[in-house]
Write an enzyme that holds these catalytic residues in place. Structure first.
Site, PDB file in Angstrom:
ATOM      1  CB  CYS A   1       1.942  21.694 -17.154  1.00  0.00           C
ATOM      2  SG  CYS A   1       1.833  23.124 -16.084  1.00  0.00           S
TER       3      CYS A   1
HETATM    4  C1  UGA Z   1       4.748  23.735 -19.789  1.00  0.00           C
HETATM    5  C2  UGA Z   1       4.572  24.363 -21.182  1.00  0.00           C
HETATM    6  O1  UGA Z   1       5.851  24.549 -21.793  1.00  0.00           O
HETATM    7  C3  UGA Z   1       3.836  25.698 -21.092  1.00  0.00           C
HETATM    8  O2  UGA Z   1       3.610  26.219 -22.406  1.00  0.00           O
HETATM    9  C4  UGA Z   1       2.486  25.475 -20.405  1.00  0.00           C
HETATM   10  O3  UGA Z   1       1.752  26.682 -20.272  1.00  0.00           O
HETATM   11  C5  UGA Z   1       2.735  24.910 -19.024  1.00  0.00           C
HETATM   12  O4  UGA Z   1       3.455  23.654 -19.164  1.00  0.00           O
HETATM   13  C6  UGA Z   1       1.387  24.711 -18.382  1.00  0.00           C
HETATM   14  O5  UGA Z   1       0.594  23.915 -18.889  1.00  0.00           O
HETATM   15  O6  UGA Z   1       1.051  25.460 -17.458  1.00  0.00           O
HETATM   16  P1  UGA Z   1       6.479  24.030 -17.751  1.00  0.00           P
HETATM   17  O7  UGA Z   1       5.771  22.892 -17.083  1.00  0.00           O
HETATM   18  O8  UGA Z   1       6.820  25.216 -16.960  1.00  0.00           O
HETATM   19  O9  UGA Z   1       5.613  24.557 -19.021  1.00  0.00           O
HETATM   20  O10 UGA Z   1       7.820  23.393 -18.258  1.00  0.00           O
HETATM   21  P2  UGA Z   1       8.649  23.280 -19.627  1.00  0.00           P
HETATM   22  O11 UGA Z   1       9.694  24.315 -19.668  1.00  0.00           O
HETATM   23  O12 UGA Z   1       7.747  23.179 -20.785  1.00  0.00           O
HETATM   24  O13 UGA Z   1       9.362  21.852 -19.385  1.00  0.00           O
HETATM   25  C7  UGA Z   1       8.588  20.681 -19.133  1.00  0.00           C
HETATM   26  C8  UGA Z   1       9.488  19.486 -18.880  1.00  0.00           C
HETATM   27  O14 UGA Z   1      10.075  19.041 -20.111  1.00  0.00           O
HETATM   28  C9  UGA Z   1      10.653  19.741 -17.927  1.00  0.00           C
HETATM   29  O15 UGA Z   1      10.775  18.635 -17.046  1.00  0.00           O
HETATM   30  C10 UGA Z   1      11.862  19.832 -18.839  1.00  0.00           C
HETATM   31  O16 UGA Z   1      13.047  19.440 -18.192  1.00  0.00           O
HETATM   32  C11 UGA Z   1      11.471  18.848 -19.943  1.00  0.00           C
HETATM   33  N1  UGA Z   1      12.125  19.141 -21.248  1.00  0.00           N
HETATM   34  C12 UGA Z   1      11.811  20.265 -21.944  1.00  0.00           C
HETATM   35  C13 UGA Z   1      13.028  18.225 -21.763  1.00  0.00           C
HETATM   36  O17 UGA Z   1      13.327  17.174 -21.160  1.00  0.00           O
HETATM   37  N2  UGA Z   1      13.596  18.486 -22.985  1.00  0.00           N
HETATM   38  C14 UGA Z   1      13.313  19.604 -23.694  1.00  0.00           C
HETATM   39  O18 UGA Z   1      13.862  19.766 -24.809  1.00  0.00           O
HETATM   40  C15 UGA Z   1      12.400  20.522 -23.167  1.00  0.00           C
END
Ligand code: UGA
Length: 424
Positions: free
Chosen positions: A263
């Protein structure tokens, strides 16, 4: 209410299952018979916490799957388009699945009344109104208004998608007209959260803006981290100090190797490419992407400083999934790291508790270890790339040189190793 979801990827299936769990009658449509069969046996084709349980209690009662779109639409009041919108090389989203779903739906709408079509797939602003709606009208021979049209973005995180669906921060309903929005709002009436009604393209933009903001927030703290590292300041204490300000909040302020998944990268690139088509250069978004691309290089540079050249060295790569608690490796930050290691002739031994199979498709020739300890055996250097809890307290005794580079600030047991944190 009677609902159909088109596409049983993680958005379509979670939406369908959760709506069934709330008491609606749901039909999930997919073109792949093997997926449909699995769902009808109460088995989830994807791993998502809580999903299997819902399928078990709903299939055979008020949830079923089918390949027959016509019957599903004829027997529902609302249908959700939940098909994929993959990226092309330039970041532009590919609408072929959306178009073909709209075409099939339109044909059924010719003989079905009182139906509302809802786009849930992530599409750039204007798509529902300028692409989906005309296809529906052309194929049904009806005008929008005779059938309802909405855009209802999803905010589901992989791994906690069921919880995110059931307890959302907000529901956004983009509506073609008042009647369409009213019908969809009825479906969400049990939810205890703000329900925002907008026009179609505003709803589409809210989704892109939300994902782009969160990705930019992570890139922001990573940039601060890259500066802190040079100053000998602990980034995580800086982030803690920032997060105590309620306007900033601690969420998405975890510095590390950067973001991946299906995403954030796709959506930020999609918005950049769409903005450019509109004649606007989105510099902040481009920079967020650039910072993210740089993180794997920074980690590798730290590793080179510690271990010298990678040529012939045994490198344990721990973590292949784009984040913990998933087997998803799409746009994983581990991949550019592995690619570079191979270019520099390292011997890569990889381990991930869930994502080995998905990584094999991209890197069939590297070695895979059955456990972290096995990957570490005789390794010259270990790179920790995903924040799996089991990486907190590893046993490094089998390593040849105990050089550990931690890309996720996850390692707690740092005794007896030559530890370097990406930001510490
Ligand atoms: C993300 C959004 O959080 C959802 O709200 C959205 O619906 C979804 O995309 C989508 O568009 O379908 P997701 O891809 O499952 O969800 O993952 P996240 O938990 O948001 O993490 C995204 C990335 O950011 C991961 O690689 C994670 O490791 C990284 N991240 C997250 C960080 O490096 N630091 C943080 O503090 C948080």
């Amino acid at each position: 209410m009677k609902v159909a979801t088109i596409g049983t990827g993680y958005v379509g299936l979670v939406t369908g299952a959760c709506l069934a769990d709330m008491g609606n009658e749901v039909i999930c449509v997919d073109i792949l018979p093997e997926k449909v069969d699995l769902i009808n046996q109460g088995k989830s084709p994807i791993y998502e916490d809580g999903l299997q349980g819902i399928l078990k209690r709903s299939v055979g009662k008020n949830l079923k799957a089918t390949t027959d779109l016509n019957t599903a639409i004829e027997n529902s009041e609302i249908s959700f388009i939940c098909v994929g919108t993959p990226s092309d090389g330039d970041g532009r989203i590919d609408l072929q699945y959306i178009k073909s779903a709209a075409e099939s739906l339109g044909k059924v709408l010719a003989s079905v009344d009182n139906h509302t079509v809802v786009v849930k797939s992530t599409v750039v602003p204007g798509t529902t109104e300028n692409v989906v709606l005309p296809i529906l009208e052309k194929n049904s021979g009806k005008k929008a208004g005779e059938f309802g049209v909405c855009m209802n973005p999803e905010f589901l995180r992989e791994g906690v998608a069921v919880e995110d669906f059931m307890k959302p921060d907000r529901v956004v309903i983009g509506q073609y007209d008042e009647n369409s929005g009213k019908k969809l709002a009825e479906l969400y009436k049990g939810f205890h959260c703000p329900i925002l009604r907008t026009d179609l393209k505003t709803a589409e933009m809210i989704k892109y803006a939300s994902n782009s903001f969160l990705a930019t927030k992570v890139s922001f703290i990573n940039e601060i981290g890259n500066i802190c590292k040079r100053l000998g300041i602990d980034t995580y204490t800086v982030a803690e100090g920032m997060s105590l300000d309620h306007r900033i909040s601690p969420n998405f302020l975890k510095a590390g190797l950067g973001w991946g998944g299906s995403c954030f990268p796709k959506d930020i690139k999609g918005l950049i490419s769409h903005a450019k088509e509109l004649g606007y250069e989105p510099k902040l978004l481009q920079s967020a992407l650039k910072v993210n691309r740089k993180q794997p290089e920074i980690l590798l540079e730290m590793a080179r400083k510690k271990a010298g050249s990678f040529e012939g060295k045994r490198v344990a790569v721990l973590g292949l999934a784009f984040k913990a608690e998933t087997d998803d490796t799409r746009e994983s930050q581990s991949f550019p790291v592995i690619k570079q290691l191979l270019d520099e002739k390292a011997k890569v031994i990889a381990y991930d508790p869930k994502a080995e199979e998905n990584t094999k498709a991209e890197f069939p020739d590297i070695k895979y270890a059955p456990s972290a300890e096995e990957a570490l055996r005789d390794a010259d250097i270990a790179l920790i790339l995903t924040d799996w809890e089991e990486f907190q307290n590893l046993n490094y005794s089998g390593m040849k040189n105990k050089i550990v580079i931690d890309g996720r600030n996850i390692v707690k047991n740092r005794d007896g190793i030559d530890y370097t944190g990406l930001f510490w």
